[in-house]
Structure formats: structure tokens, C-alpha cells
Design a protein around this motif. Structure first.
Motif, PDB file in Angstrom:
ATOM      1  N   ALA A  48       0.837  -1.202   0.000  1.00 28.89           N
ATOM      2  CA  ALA A  48       0.000   0.000   0.000  1.00 28.89           C
ATOM      3  C   ALA A  48       0.863   1.239   0.000  1.00 28.89           C
ATOM      4  CB  ALA A  48      -0.908   0.000   1.225  1.00 28.89           C
ATOM      5  N   PRO A  49       0.356   2.311  -0.553  1.00 26.72           N
ATOM      6  CA  PRO A  49       1.118   3.556  -0.563  1.00 26.72           C
ATOM      7  C   PRO A  49       1.305   4.080   0.839  1.00 26.72           C
ATOM      8  CG  PRO A  49      -1.118   3.930  -1.344  1.00 26.72           C
ATOM      9  CD  PRO A  49      -0.955   2.460  -1.237  1.00 26.72           C
ATOM     10  N   PRO A  50       2.309   4.900   1.058  1.00 27.93           N
ATOM     11  CA  PRO A  50       2.578   5.417   2.415  1.00 27.93           C
ATOM     12  C   PRO A  50       1.410   6.263   2.928  1.00 27.93           C
ATOM     13  CG  PRO A  50       4.434   5.794   0.910  1.00 27.93           C
ATOM     14  CD  PRO A  50       3.313   5.305   0.080  1.00 27.93           C
ATOM     15  N   GLY A  51       1.118   6.052   4.207  1.00 28.38           N
ATOM     16  CA  GLY A  51       0.054   6.840   4.852  1.00 28.38           C
ATOM     17  C   GLY A  51      -1.334   6.294   4.669  1.00 28.38           C
ATOM     18  N   ALA A  52      -1.459   5.207   3.856  1.00 28.93           N
ATOM     19  CA  ALA A  52      -2.789   4.653   3.612  1.00 28.93           C
ATOM     20  C   ALA A  52      -3.107   3.587   4.632  1.00 28.93           C
ATOM     21  CB  ALA A  52      -2.867   4.081   2.191  1.00 28.93           C
ATOM     22  N   SER A  53      -4.317   3.548   5.119  1.00 28.81           N
ATOM     23  CA  SER A  53      -4.747   2.548   6.085  1.00 28.81           C
ATOM     24  C   SER A  53      -5.593   1.507   5.389  1.00 28.81           C
ATOM     25  CB  SER A  53      -5.572   3.235   7.210  1.00 28.81           C
ATOM     26  OG  SER A  53      -6.109   2.244   8.076  1.00 28.81           O
ATOM     27  N   PRO A  54      -5.414   0.230   5.760  1.00 29.15           N
ATOM     28  CA  PRO A  54      -6.166  -0.821   5.068  1.00 29.15           C
ATOM     29  C   PRO A  54      -7.663  -0.672   5.231  1.00 29.15           C
ATOM     30  CG  PRO A  54      -4.315  -1.740   6.320  1.00 29.15           C
ATOM     31  CD  PRO A  54      -4.436  -0.308   6.713  1.00 29.15           C
ATOM     32  N   THR A  59     -11.881   7.312  -0.728  1.00 32.49           N
ATOM     33  CA  THR A  59     -12.325   8.659  -1.076  1.00 32.49           C
ATOM     34  C   THR A  59     -11.667   9.055  -2.376  1.00 32.49           C
ATOM     35  OG1 THR A  59     -10.532   9.702   0.141  1.00 32.49           O
ATOM     36  CG2 THR A  59     -12.583   9.254   1.360  1.00 32.49           C
ATOM     37  N   LEU A  60     -12.092  10.183  -2.953  1.00 33.69           N
ATOM     38  CA  LEU A  60     -11.516  10.642  -4.215  1.00 33.69           C
ATOM     39  C   LEU A  60     -10.045  10.981  -4.059  1.00 33.69           C
ATOM     40  CD1 LEU A  60     -11.884  11.421  -7.151  1.00 33.69           C
ATOM     41  CD2 LEU A  60     -12.638  13.700  -6.379  1.00 33.69           C
ATOM     42  N   ALA A  61      -9.703  11.612  -2.963  1.00 34.50           N
ATOM     43  CA  ALA A  61      -8.290  11.988  -2.764  1.00 34.50           C
ATOM     44  C   ALA A  61      -7.428  10.759  -2.602  1.00 34.50           C
ATOM     45  CB  ALA A  61      -8.179  12.897  -1.537  1.00 34.50           C
ATOM     46  N   ARG A  66      -3.501   6.878  -4.846  1.00 33.21           N
ATOM     47  CA  ARG A  66      -3.174   5.513  -5.229  1.00 33.21           C
ATOM     48  C   ARG A  66      -2.826   5.426  -6.724  1.00 33.21           C
ATOM     49  NH1 ARG A  66      -3.574   0.776  -2.756  1.00 33.21           N
ATOM     50  NH2 ARG A  66      -3.763  -1.146  -4.028  1.00 33.21           N
ATOM     51  N   ILE A  67      -3.567   6.145  -7.553  1.00 33.48           N
ATOM     52  CA  ILE A  67      -3.282   6.156  -9.000  1.00 33.48           C
ATOM     53  C   ILE A  67      -1.890   6.737  -9.253  1.00 33.48           C
ATOM     54  CG2 ILE A  67      -3.962   7.210 -11.194  1.00 33.48           C
ATOM     55  CD1 ILE A  67      -6.870   6.948 -10.291  1.00 33.48           C
ATOM     56  N   ALA A  68      -1.577   7.831  -8.543  1.00 31.97           N
ATOM     57  CA  ALA A  68      -0.254   8.444  -8.717  1.00 31.97           C
ATOM     58  C   ALA A  68       0.850   7.479  -8.295  1.00 31.97           C
ATOM     59  CB  ALA A  68      -0.173   9.748  -7.938  1.00 31.97           C
ATOM     60  N   TRP A  69       0.580   6.764  -7.188  1.00 27.59           N
ATOM     61  CA  TRP A  69       1.589   5.803  -6.720  1.00 27.59           C
ATOM     62  C   TRP A  69       1.766   4.673  -7.716  1.00 27.59           C
ATOM     63  CZ3 TRP A  69       1.138   0.627  -5.261  1.00 27.59           C
ATOM     64  CH2 TRP A  69       2.268   0.097  -4.630  1.00 27.59           C
ATOM     65  N   LEU A  70       0.658   4.198  -8.283  1.00 29.89           N
ATOM     66  CA  LEU A  70       0.750   3.119  -9.276  1.00 29.89           C
ATOM     67  C   LEU A  70       1.469   3.583 -10.545  1.00 29.89           C
ATOM     68  CD1 LEU A  70      -2.833   1.506  -8.973  1.00 29.89           C
ATOM     69  CD2 LEU A  70      -0.626   0.537  -8.216  1.00 29.89           C
ATOM     70  N   GLN A  71       1.221   4.814 -10.954  1.00 23.94           N
ATOM     71  CA  GLN A  71       1.924   5.326 -12.131  1.00 23.94           C
ATOM     72  C   GLN A  71       3.424   5.414 -11.873  1.00 23.94           C
ATOM     73  OE1 GLN A  71      -0.061   9.047 -12.910  1.00 23.94           O
ATOM     74  NE2 GLN A  71      -1.640   8.082 -14.237  1.00 23.94           N
TER      75      GLN A  71
END
Length: 397
Positions: A48-54, A59-61, A66-71
Motif C-alpha cells: 500500500a502507498p505510504p500513509g494509507a490505512s487498510p 475517497t476521491l483523494a 493511489r493512482i499516482a503511486w501506481l503510475q
């Protein structure tokens, strides 16, 4: 419909097939190595990206993060794949370059093997063995056509050489009759009862001298033609030492006239025996001794040696002389007719210019070798090697 015809097996077709197969194999190997090294499966880490909780609600943000991290991860994967692809291509190129060079050398060697055989056989064939042929076996391609053309050329050359030798022999034989008639006419003219003018006697003497020279020249032609044809009937075992001693004894007067010193201590050993025609071998040694006497200086020396090689295959006769320093290129030409040392073809002496050419022909006809060397100190070294035979039992007893 016209029946399909199978293409001829030409060298061009073989080269096409071989090079096409090599290029195809190189391409397959290049692709295989490239796929193994650079196109391995790369898995994207699902951390998971940093700062994200399972359990954090979507949310949109959060989705945008997540999209930015995947890119970013996808860009890293693409960069890693490109790097692997570059390394794999370089490695595959290096490996296939080495493999292609090795395979190319092997294939080129196999393809050029018939040409090497043609080259070696052509170098081996000379004027003494024009009867040999390449006789190349294989498919009817350009190389086979080349070998057959060389064989046809050798056949024409053999015919030309044979015709030339027959002409020389026949002409020499036929010219003896008018020479004998001319000599007899001189003798008859000088034998008349009335006094013969002094000028006529002097002219007759000069003519008889020239007739003797022409007779020796014709005899040399006949001997040369006979030796070159390989007509070696009546072969017998002969001692090179005995032949050399007989030649020296017969020329004792000429040796004394030139005040030459003869060193024949090397002829004591009687192990140098060979098998051949007695007349031709006698003429061979006579010519060598005559050459040693003629091309020598006053109060010079002659050294004779007869030996059998340590490998028991060759009987050797070596004749060395003193004298002035000769050019090796000029010495190499002495095996050709009418070549003399320090004289041109208009030489008016007793020599015919056939001496060593007759020696070379007789040696070749007996399966031997002739080596002519200009001594650095001056003079000439003539070495004759003939097949060695066992000493007769009656000589050893």
C-alpha cells in the motif's frame, strides 16, 4: 505443366543455404537470450502507498493518491525492463558474435577445402610429373569445373612437353647423319695425295672442332630427352663412390692441367649405393665433375663426399669447389638448358650449357633431389640425393 526441375548443386547455392542457415540460427539465439535476460516477468509490488490505512474508506483523494503511486511504480518497472532489455541485448550480441565467428570459420574451412586441395596439388605438379591429375571428386559445381579445367590444362601441357622432347630427340638423332657426312668429307679432302694448302688444313681443323662441339651438343640433347622421358631400363645397383672415383681418374689430365687439388677423403665410406641406369648415372657424375673442373680457378680445389643419410633412405654425393663468389639466383638457373656461370649464350668454349640441366633431369628420373648452392666463401656446392639401397653382399664380404 512443365515438370519441376531440381536446381543444380552449385557453390553459389551451397553458400546461400549455409549463410542463410547461419543468419537464421544467429537471430534465433539472439532472440532467445534476449527473452531470457531482459523479458522476465516483473511483478508489481502490492504494498500500500505510504500513509494509507487498510480500513480507510475509499475517497476521491485517496484514489488519486493511489493512482499516482501506481503510475510511479509502473514507470519504475518500465525503466527496469528497459535496463534489462539493454543488458540482455548487449550480452546476446556478444555471445552470438563469438558463436558466429567460430561457426563461420568452421563453415568456411569446409567450403574451401576443395580449393585448398586444388592449390596443394597444383603446386606439387611440375614439369617432371605432368602425368598427375587433380581428379577431384564431388558434385558437379563450380569447384569441380575448375578442377576439371586444370586437369585439361595439365593434359595439354603434358602433350606439349612430350612433343617437344620427341622433337629434340628426333632432331638430334637426324642431325648426326649430316654431321658424320661433313666429317667424312673433311677427312677425304685432307687425305688426297697431292699437297693440301696450309690454309685448307687450318680451316679443316677449325671445322672439325666445331663439328665436335655440335656433336657433343646433340649428345647432350639426346641424353636430356632420354632422362626427361624417364626411360630407365637396365636398372642395377651402383656405388656413388665408385662412379665418382672413376670420373676423377678419367679426368686426371684435366685436373693436373688446372693444377687442382682433389680432396676425396669423404669417399672412403662405400655405403652410398643406389639403383638406376648405369649410363645415365655415370653421365650425371661426369657432368658434375666436369662442372667442378671448368668453373674453378687455377690451383683451386675440389672436395668430394659420398654418404648415406642417418635415416637410411638417401645416398648422397656432395661436390664442392672453390672459386669466385657467385650469385645464388644465377646458380638456381643452372638447371635450365644453356645457362652458364659467368658467360652468356655466345660462349665459344667446350661447354654446351647442358651439363647441370642433364644432371637435374637424371636425378629427377631416379626419384632424387638436386641442391645447388653458392658457397659464401666462393665456389659452388652440388648435393645429389638418390634413393638408398642395401650394399651388395659380395661387397660386404
Amino acid at each position: 505443366m512443365r515438370k519441376w526441375r531440381r536446381p543444380a548443386r552449385t557453390v553459389r547455392l551451397r553458400f546461400t543455404v549455409l549463410y542463410g542457415a547461419m543468419f537464421l540460427l544467429s537471430a534465433v539465439g539472439l532472440l532467445a537470450i534476449n527473452n531470457l535476460v531482459g523479458l522476465g516477468e516483473t511483478k508489481v509490488s502490492q504494498v500500500a502507498p505510504p500513509g494509507a490505512s487498510p480500513v480507510e474508506p475509499v475517497t476521491l483523494a485517496a484514489a488519486m493518491d493511489r493512482i499516482a503511486w501506481l503510475q510511479a511504480r509502473l514507470s519504475d518497472v518500465h525503466a527496469d525492463q528497459s535496463r534489462r532489455l539493454l543488458i540482455g541485448s548487449a550480452l546476446a550480441l556478444g555471445v552470438m558474435a563469438v558463436v558466429s565467428v567460430v561457426l563461420g570459420r568452421i563453415v568456411a574451412g569446409r567450403v574451401l577445402r576443395p580449393l585448398r586441395m586444388i592449390t596443394a596439388s597444383t603446386r606439387r605438379i611440375s614439369a617432371d610429373n605432368l602425368h598427375e591429375r587433380l581428379a577431384l571428386r564431388g558434385p558437379a559445381d563450380e569447384v569441380k569445373d575448375l578442377a576439371d579445367t586444370v586437369d585439361e590444362l595439365l593434359e595439354r601441357l603434358e602433350g606439349s612437353f612430350a612433343a617437344q622432347r620427341r622433337f629434340v630427340a628426333n632432331a638430334s638423332h637426324e642431325l648426326r647423319t649430316p654431321l658424320a657426312t661433313m666429317r667424312a668429307s673433311l677427312d677425304v679432302a685432307l687425305a688426297k695425295p697431292e699437297p693440301v694448302p696450309v690454309q685448307t688444313v687450318a680451316l679443316a681443323g677449325r671445322l672439325r672442332t666445331e663439328l665436335d662441339q655440335v656433336d657433343r651438343l646433340l649428345e647432350g640433347f639426346l641424353t636430356l630427352a632420354r632422362a626427361q622421358r624417364g626411360a630407365l631400363a637396365d636398372r642395377t645397383r651402383l656405388s656413388l663412390r665408385e662412379l665418382a672415383s672413376a670420373a676423377l681418374h678419367a679426368r686426371a689430365a684435366d685436373i693436373s692441367a688446372h693444377r687442382l687439388v682433389v680432396d676425396s677423403a669423404g669417399c672412403v665410406d662405400d655405403g652410398a649405393w643406389t639403383r638406376g641406369n648405369s649410363t645415365l648415372l655415370t653421365r650425371m657424375i661426369d657432368n658434375v665433375i666436369d662442372n667442378a673442373i671448368t668453373h674453378n680457378r687455377e690451383e683451386g680445389w675440389i672436395r668430394l663426399t659420398t654418404t648415406d643419410d642417418t635415416d637410411d633412405t638417401k645416398a648422397r654425393l656432395v661436390v664442392e669447389t672453390g672459386g669466385r663468389v657467385f650469385d645464388q639466383e644465377q646458380v638456381d638457373r643452372l638447371v635450365e638448358p644453356f645457362q652458364r656461370l659467368g658467360a652468356d649464350r655466345t660462349h665459344s668454349g667446350s661447354g654446351s650449357g647442358l651439363g647441370l640441366s642433364i644432371v637435374a633431369a637424371i636425378v629427377a628420373a631416379h626419384g632424387g633431389t638436386l641442391d645447388l648452392r653458392a658457397r659464401p666463401e666462393g665456389g659452388l656446392r652440388v648435393a645429389i640425393s638418390l634413393p638408398l639401397v642395401a650394399v651388395p653382399a659380395e661387397v660386404m664380404a
